[in-house]
Design a protein around this motif. Structure first.
Motif, mmCIF file in Angstrom:
data_model
loop_
_atom_site.group_PDB
_atom_site.id
_atom_site.type_symbol
_atom_site.label_atom_id
_atom_site.label_comp_id
_atom_site.label_asym_id
_atom_site.label_seq_id
_atom_site.Cartn_x
_atom_site.Cartn_y
_atom_site.Cartn_z
ATOM 1 N N GLN A 155 0.823 -1.199 0.000
ATOM 2 C CA GLN A 155 0.000 0.000 0.000
ATOM 3 C C GLN A 155 0.866 1.262 0.000
ATOM 4 O OE1 GLN A 155 -3.517 0.051 -0.243
ATOM 5 N NE2 GLN A 155 -2.951 2.150 -0.746
ATOM 6 N N GLU A 156 1.941 1.235 0.758
ATOM 7 C CA GLU A 156 2.837 2.391 0.798
ATOM 8 C C GLU A 156 3.508 2.609 -0.557
ATOM 9 O OE1 GLU A 156 5.376 1.244 3.999
ATOM 10 O OE2 GLU A 156 4.119 2.157 5.551
ATOM 11 N N ILE A 157 3.906 1.518 -1.186
ATOM 12 C CA ILE A 157 4.519 1.644 -2.507
ATOM 13 C C ILE A 157 3.481 2.179 -3.494
ATOM 14 C CG2 ILE A 157 5.608 0.387 -4.405
ATOM 15 C CD1 ILE A 157 6.665 -1.584 -2.319
ATOM 16 N N SER A 158 2.268 1.676 -3.373
ATOM 17 C CA SER A 158 1.196 2.130 -4.246
ATOM 18 C C SER A 158 0.947 3.627 -4.080
ATOM 19 C CB SER A 158 -0.085 1.349 -3.938
ATOM 20 O OG SER A 158 -1.188 1.915 -4.623
ATOM 21 N N ASP A 159 0.956 4.093 -2.860
ATOM 22 C CA ASP A 159 0.736 5.512 -2.598
ATOM 23 C C ASP A 159 1.906 6.350 -3.098
ATOM 24 O OD1 ASP A 159 -0.831 4.807 0.621
ATOM 25 O OD2 ASP A 159 -1.641 4.814 -1.421
ATOM 26 N N LEU B 202 4.183 5.611 -5.501
ATOM 27 C CA LEU B 202 4.330 5.614 -6.961
ATOM 28 C C LEU B 202 3.029 5.979 -7.668
ATOM 29 C CD1 LEU B 202 6.432 2.341 -7.448
ATOM 30 C CD2 LEU B 202 7.241 4.703 -7.292
ATOM 31 N N GLU B 203 1.970 6.141 -6.860
ATOM 32 C CA GLU B 203 0.669 6.497 -7.427
ATOM 33 C C GLU B 203 0.237 5.470 -8.466
ATOM 34 O OE1 GLU B 203 0.960 10.505 -8.818
ATOM 35 O OE2 GLU B 203 0.921 11.368 -6.806
ATOM 36 N N LEU B 204 0.345 4.231 -8.046
ATOM 37 C CA LEU B 204 -0.066 3.121 -8.902
ATOM 38 C C LEU B 204 -1.122 2.318 -8.173
ATOM 39 C CD1 LEU B 204 3.432 1.838 -10.123
ATOM 40 C CD2 LEU B 204 1.755 3.092 -11.495
ATOM 41 N N LEU C 78 -2.830 -0.870 -6.464
ATOM 42 C CA LEU C 78 -2.210 -1.883 -5.614
ATOM 43 C C LEU C 78 -1.872 -3.137 -6.416
ATOM 44 C CD1 LEU C 78 -1.464 -2.193 -2.618
ATOM 45 C CD2 LEU C 78 -3.675 -3.296 -2.257
ATOM 46 N N SER C 79 -2.794 -3.539 -7.276
ATOM 47 C CA SER C 79 -2.569 -4.746 -8.070
ATOM 48 C C SER C 79 -1.387 -4.564 -9.014
ATOM 49 C CB SER C 79 -3.827 -5.088 -8.859
ATOM 50 O OG SER C 79 -4.175 -4.015 -9.728
ATOM 51 N N THR C 80 -1.203 -3.360 -9.516
ATOM 52 C CA THR C 80 -0.075 -3.098 -10.411
ATOM 53 C C THR C 80 1.252 -3.245 -9.669
ATOM 54 O OG1 THR C 80 -1.426 -1.543 -11.686
ATOM 55 C CG2 THR C 80 0.954 -1.393 -11.970
ATOM 56 N N VAL C 81 1.296 -2.761 -8.457
ATOM 57 C CA VAL C 81 2.530 -2.895 -7.666
ATOM 58 C C VAL C 81 2.861 -4.365 -7.450
ATOM 59 C CG1 VAL C 81 3.568 -2.433 -5.416
ATOM 60 C CG2 VAL C 81 2.196 -0.668 -6.536
ATOM 61 N N LYS C 82 1.865 -5.135 -7.089
ATOM 62 C CA LYS C 82 2.107 -6.567 -6.843
ATOM 63 C C LYS C 82 2.525 -7.273 -8.127
ATOM 64 C CE LYS C 82 -1.254 -6.773 -3.070
ATOM 65 N NZ LYS C 82 -2.556 -7.347 -2.622
ATOM 66 N N SER C 83 1.870 -6.933 -9.219
ATOM 67 C CA SER C 83 2.214 -7.562 -10.496
ATOM 68 C C SER C 83 3.639 -7.233 -10.898
ATOM 69 C CB SER C 83 1.244 -7.108 -11.590
ATOM 70 O OG SER C 83 -0.062 -7.534 -11.321
ATOM 71 N N ARG C 84 4.021 -5.996 -10.687
ATOM 72 C CA ARG C 84 5.390 -5.588 -11.046
ATOM 73 C C ARG C 84 6.417 -6.331 -10.193
ATOM 74 N NH1 ARG C 84 5.593 0.925 -12.438
ATOM 75 N NH2 ARG C 84 4.083 0.859 -14.141
ATOM 76 N N LEU C 85 6.126 -6.490 -8.921
ATOM 77 C CA LEU C 85 7.069 -7.211 -8.063
ATOM 78 C C LEU C 85 7.166 -8.667 -8.491
ATOM 79 C CD1 LEU C 85 8.969 -7.216 -5.649
ATOM 80 C CD2 LEU C 85 7.012 -7.750 -4.195
ATOM 81 N N TYR C 86 6.031 -9.261 -8.802
ATOM 82 C CA TYR C 86 6.034 -10.658 -9.258
ATOM 83 C C TYR C 86 6.843 -10.780 -10.547
ATOM 84 C CZ TYR C 86 4.316 -15.055 -11.165
ATOM 85 O OH TYR C 86 4.244 -16.316 -11.710
#
Lengths: 192, 240
Positions: free
Chosen positions: A156-160, A162-164, A166-174
């Protein structure tokens, strides 16, 4: 030389009561099983215990190993089952056992079971390879990895930040971890 | 042989990484663990991702975490966006000396304009004074001729130039308020309703005494301490 044999051959030798064969299996897989258990449990102490239980269970079940599956998959399944068992045990355990564990113990990383005296320099080489692999990632993937692992930010912090979504952040990490795996697999990191 | 979790239709990569970092909801965690125990593909997939994650984790713990946190010091003055700094940035293309020269010239022009306006007012006042003085001197001369040399006549002689000058002074309209008039002569404002009754009272009092000259100011005696033009005439009469 046992080092040149495949995992399946080593298992056959281990079944034939060759103790060194199983030792070679442990040496090859203890770090990866540790990584898997750490991913399941999130704590190094618990992961260390799970690794111990995994190889003990694997040794006991050598005879039940069927050649239709890979040794890695076999070990993975045993490790996952051990981790799930440990998690169920932790849920039923009283909170007083959890309070006894300190952060300092959790933060200290203990070398894998088969660490050798020459592993320090080789570990440095390995870290150099890991650093290059991370730096070779695309920026949008790299920043998520660094935020997660170095800054220990939540999704959630990364999402906030990078203004992305939440699902995008997880997908990018995967995706980043998958790409890292491909890059690191191409380079032999394990100690021979 | 690697099996893609996308092909097996199992859990998504989002759920996998969320579980790995312990950020999955409890209900979703239980579902994931139940599936993991039964799906070899997802186990292998989870293991592969865990390897990469642990390599980064190990690298961070071993090389980065032991490093000392750098201490950041700021040396020198911290630039602040002051008014002068902003002004300097705006006028940056223009040399400082040019700006100073412009300011000096503008101040000089303003000073000259102020001086000229002051002189204009004084000149206007001086123009009126000589005119009145000329009328007064003419009146004096005429009176002197009529009265005779050496004799001083304080009373206004009807039909004389003196009386004409006083009448002219009485008819003299007050200057507008925005004029820079010297403070020696106070211009009377047009009498409003308030002052009319007082004026009538004063006028009635004054009318009893015919020696009192008509006034330019409409203020009452107690309020007005300014120089009255009519009093000037009186003084002139007594002096000469």
């Amino acid at each position: 030389m046992l080092a040149n044999l495949t995992d399946e051959k080593l298992v056959e030798l281990a079944v034939s009561d060759d103790p060194e064969a199983f030792g070679e299996i442990v040496r090859r897989w203890d770090r990866k099983i540790f990584a898997l258990c750490f991913g399941m449990l999130g704590r190094e102490d618990d992961a260390r215990d799970a690794v111990q239980e995994t190889f003990i269970a694997a040794y006991r079940n050598l005879k039940h190993f069927r050649g239709d599956a890979r040794v890695s998959s076999w070990l993975h399944r045993i490790a996952v089952n051990q981790c799930l068992t440990q998690k169920r045990r932790q849920r039923t355990r009283a909170e007083e056992f959890l309070d006894e564990e300190t952060n300092e113990t959790e933060r200290v990383f203990v070398a894998p079971l088969s660490s050798s005296p020459a592993s320090a320099s080789e570990q440095g080489e390995k870290f150099s390879i890991v650093r290059q692999a991370v730096n070779s990632l695309p920026l949008e993937l790299r920043e998520v990895v660094l935020m997660k692992e170095f800054e220990e930010m939540t999704f959630q912090e990364i999402s906030d930040t990078l203004e992305l979504p939440l699902s995008t952040v997880k997908s990018r990490l995967y995706t980043a971890l998958k790409q890292l795996r491909m890059k690191l697999e191409a380079v032999p990191l394990e100690i021979a | 042989m690697k099996r893609s979790k996308e092909k097996s239709g199992c859990v998504s990569g989002d759920t996998l990484v969320a579980y790995m970092y312990g950020e999955l909801a409890q209900s979703e965690k239980e579902v994931f663990e139940a599936h993991l125990g039964a799906c070899q593909a997802c186990i292998d997939e989870f293991a592969e991702v865990s390897y990469a994650r642990f390599d980064v984790y190990d690298w961070q713990r071993s090389e980065f975490a032991p490093l000392a946190t750098p201490v950041i010091r700021f040396e020198g003055e911290v630039e602040r966006s002051s008014f002068t700094a902003r002004l300097r940035r705006i006028l940056l293309p223009v040399p400082v000396w040019a700006v100073a020269a412009l300011v000096f010239v503008a101040a000089g022009i303003a000073a000259v304009a102020l001086l000229r306006s002051t002189e204009t007012n004084e000149t206007a006042a001086n123009v009126r004074a000589p005119q009145l003085a000329a009328a007064t001197s003419e009146a004096r001369q005429t009176d002197a001729e009529q009265v005779g040399p050496g004799k001083i006549e304080t009373k206004a002689v009807p039909g004389s130039a003196h009386e004409n000058a006083r009448a002219a002074a009485a008819r003299w309209k007050p200057a507008p308020k925005n004029l820079h008039a010297p403070q020696m002569v106070r211009m009377a404002a047009a009498p409003g309703p308030r002052n009319v009754s007082r004026l009538h009272t004063v006028a009635s009092q004054k009318s009893r005494d015919s020696s009192l000259a008509p006034r330019l100011n409409d203020f009452s005696e107690e309020e007005d301490d300014g120089l009255r033009l009519a009093e000037l005439f009186d003084d002139v009469d007594t002096i000469y």
